[in-house]
Design an enzyme around this catalytic site. Sequence first.
Site, PDB file in Angstrom:
ATOM      1  N   CYS A 206      -2.967   4.900  -4.552  1.00 60.80           N
ATOM      2  CA  CYS A 206      -4.114   5.826  -4.414  1.00 60.80           C
ATOM      3  C   CYS A 206      -3.053   6.447  -5.355  1.00 60.80           C
ATOM      4  O   CYS A 206      -3.485   8.420  -4.882  1.00 60.80           O
ATOM      5  CB  CYS A 206      -3.345   6.670  -3.016  1.00 60.80           C
ATOM      6  SG  CYS A 206      -1.798   6.302  -2.532  1.00 60.80           S
TER       7      CYS A 206
ATOM      8  N   ASP B   3       0.776  -0.679  -0.105  1.00 63.31           N
ATOM      9  CA  ASP B   3      -0.023   0.373  -0.380  1.00 63.31           C
ATOM     10  C   ASP B   3       0.781   1.164  -0.423  1.00 63.31           C
ATOM     11  O   ASP B   3       0.792   1.939   1.045  1.00 63.31           O
ATOM     12  CB  ASP B   3      -0.875  -0.100   1.328  1.00 63.31           C
ATOM     13  CG  ASP B   3      -1.933   1.077   1.185  1.00 63.31           C
ATOM     14  OD1 ASP B   3      -2.366   1.661   0.460  1.00 63.31           O
ATOM     15  OD2 ASP B   3      -2.308   1.183   2.182  1.00 63.31           O
TER      16      ASP B   3
HETATM   17  N1  SAH Z   1      -1.685   1.029   4.522  1.00 64.11           N
HETATM   18  C1  SAH Z   1      -1.427   1.442   6.097  1.00 64.11           C
HETATM   19  C2  SAH Z   1      -1.620   3.655   4.587  1.00 64.11           C
HETATM   20  C3  SAH Z   1       0.045   3.231   4.383  1.00 64.11           C
HETATM   21  S1  SAH Z   1       0.144   5.018   3.905  1.00 64.11           S
HETATM   22  C4  SAH Z   1      -3.019   1.920   6.470  1.00 64.11           C
HETATM   23  O1  SAH Z   1      -3.499   0.897   5.916  1.00 64.11           O
HETATM   24  O2  SAH Z   1      -2.250   2.670   7.007  1.00 64.11           O
HETATM   25  C5  SAH Z   1       2.113   4.970   2.902  1.00 64.11           C
HETATM   26  C6  SAH Z   1       3.040   4.547   3.647  1.00 64.11           C
HETATM   27  O3  SAH Z   1       4.342   3.998   2.828  1.00 64.11           O
HETATM   28  C7  SAH Z   1       3.396   6.060   4.656  1.00 64.11           C
HETATM   29  O4  SAH Z   1       3.343   5.793   6.025  1.00 64.11           O
HETATM   30  C8  SAH Z   1       4.915   5.937   4.138  1.00 64.11           C
HETATM   31  O5  SAH Z   1       6.134   6.522   5.467  1.00 64.11           O
HETATM   32  C9  SAH Z   1       5.425   4.608   3.872  1.00 64.11           C
HETATM   33  N2  SAH Z   1       6.471   4.397   2.813  1.00 64.11           N
HETATM   34  C10 SAH Z   1       6.924   5.631   1.561  1.00 64.11           C
HETATM   35  N3  SAH Z   1       7.483   5.420   1.109  1.00 64.11           N
HETATM   36  C11 SAH Z   1       8.258   4.368   0.981  1.00 64.11           C
HETATM   37  C12 SAH Z   1       9.286   3.191   0.712  1.00 64.11           C
HETATM   38  N4  SAH Z   1      10.531   3.414   0.277  1.00 64.11           N
HETATM   39  N5  SAH Z   1       9.401   2.073   2.049  1.00 64.11           N
HETATM   40  C13 SAH Z   1       9.232   2.373   3.175  1.00 64.11           C
HETATM   41  N6  SAH Z   1       7.620   2.758   2.902  1.00 64.11           N
HETATM   42  C14 SAH Z   1       7.425   4.385   2.418  1.00 64.11           C
END
Ligand code: SAH
Length: 412
Positions: A356, A316
């Site tokens: 998204c 996600d």
């Molecule tokens: N699945 C979560 C929402 C995810 S939002 C829920 O249900 O609440 C996307 C997330 O990806 C964010 O928390 C952000 O910190 C993380 N993110 C962004 N780039 C990333 C990367 N390269 N590796 C790991 N996480 C990352």
Amino acid sequence: MDPAVPPSPSPPAADGLPTATVVLKPKRARPFFGRHPWVLDSAIARLDGDPAAGDVVDLATHEGRFVARGLFNPHSRLRVRLYAFDPAQPLDGALWEGRIAAAVALRRRLGLDATDGAVRLVNSEGDDLSGLVVDRYGDWLCVQVTALAMAARLETLSGILGTLAPARGILLRGAERGLAGLEGLHLPDRVVRGQAPDGPVFVREGNLRYGIDLAAGQKTGFYIDQRDNRHAAARHAPGKRVLDMFCYSGGFALTAAAAGASAVLAVDSSAKATALAAANARLNGLATVAVETADAFERLADLAGSGERYGMVVLDPPKFARSRATVADALRAYHRINRLAVDLLEPGGTLVTCSCSGAVGRDEFLTMLAGVAQQARRSIQLLEVRGAAPDHPVSASCLDGEYLTCVIARVP
Ligand code: SAH
């Protein structure tokens, strides 16, 4: 005039009635007869009158025929947002109240009115309130305003919200969505009404509780839009080892653990996110959830390289494409993580993969998955192609509001 009395800001002409007419270029009216609410400056031939920022204007065809009524923003490419398609309808307090009441009633009908829940009460164009988003987190409302005209009406709108959706406080949070039209508008986060929470706010989703940091959290604090997708995904979790990549506050991980996953690894690159996820796992007594702070691209490759296998992998990620211009790069990034996720899945495992990025069409996302299947030499069997939960309605006239895709697939 008494010099001690400051001049009052001029009120809108007559309450909710137009001060000017925005005349469209020839042959540019069709989308607006189709109720699309965004009038870009490039569609406009001229202004009849001299509307100020936030004023009510009528939209007319080149021949002078009424099309719709909206609010004017001279500082944005999105010059007029439309709110009514009937010339008899003023854009006044009664209209905003009726729209917000309808939005709140819809959530009640969806069974999403629990006072300890997290719910999107108003979803901008999807509730015919372009530029206004309101989320409820237990006793607090978070308002995001992406339209200057809505910002100008914040007092009226928060008064209506205070009555229709009582809360201990109404907080204004920074706008984050695309074509915002906030040019020339400085909107710092602030408490609009009542008080701010003095610590994390706790909400219930199904049988789970989550702590939310409304002061510093992402979006308005919690990914409410994924509520139903977390539950749909969790149906595949019992007895499985689950990997939740990009876990933020742990929604998919916790829901899978509560559904009976044998072990869950939740990963996010943000230490704040993993601290939240770990705290939420503890709050719910879910000892099967382990949390790690790491980059998803690197961690997925490490895990695949070291021969780890999972019964379910959730991806996600954040928005990879901010506009059409970056779609090709975004699709390559989606391909990369999905390819690695498929490599990590045991035969018959479940892939839960989300986008998204509104700029990436659903068809393009599914075509990307076909490319992954081809390279991995494994079938990808689509079980469900889902969107955001129904408290995030999308207007059929403004599909730009549809941004979330969540695919649940089996990989034999
Ligand atoms: N699945 C979560 C929402 C995810 S939002 C829920 O249900 O609440 C996307 C997330 O990806 C964010 O928390 C952000 O910190 C993380 N993110 C962004 N780039 C990333 C990367 N390269 N590796 C790991 N996480 C990352």
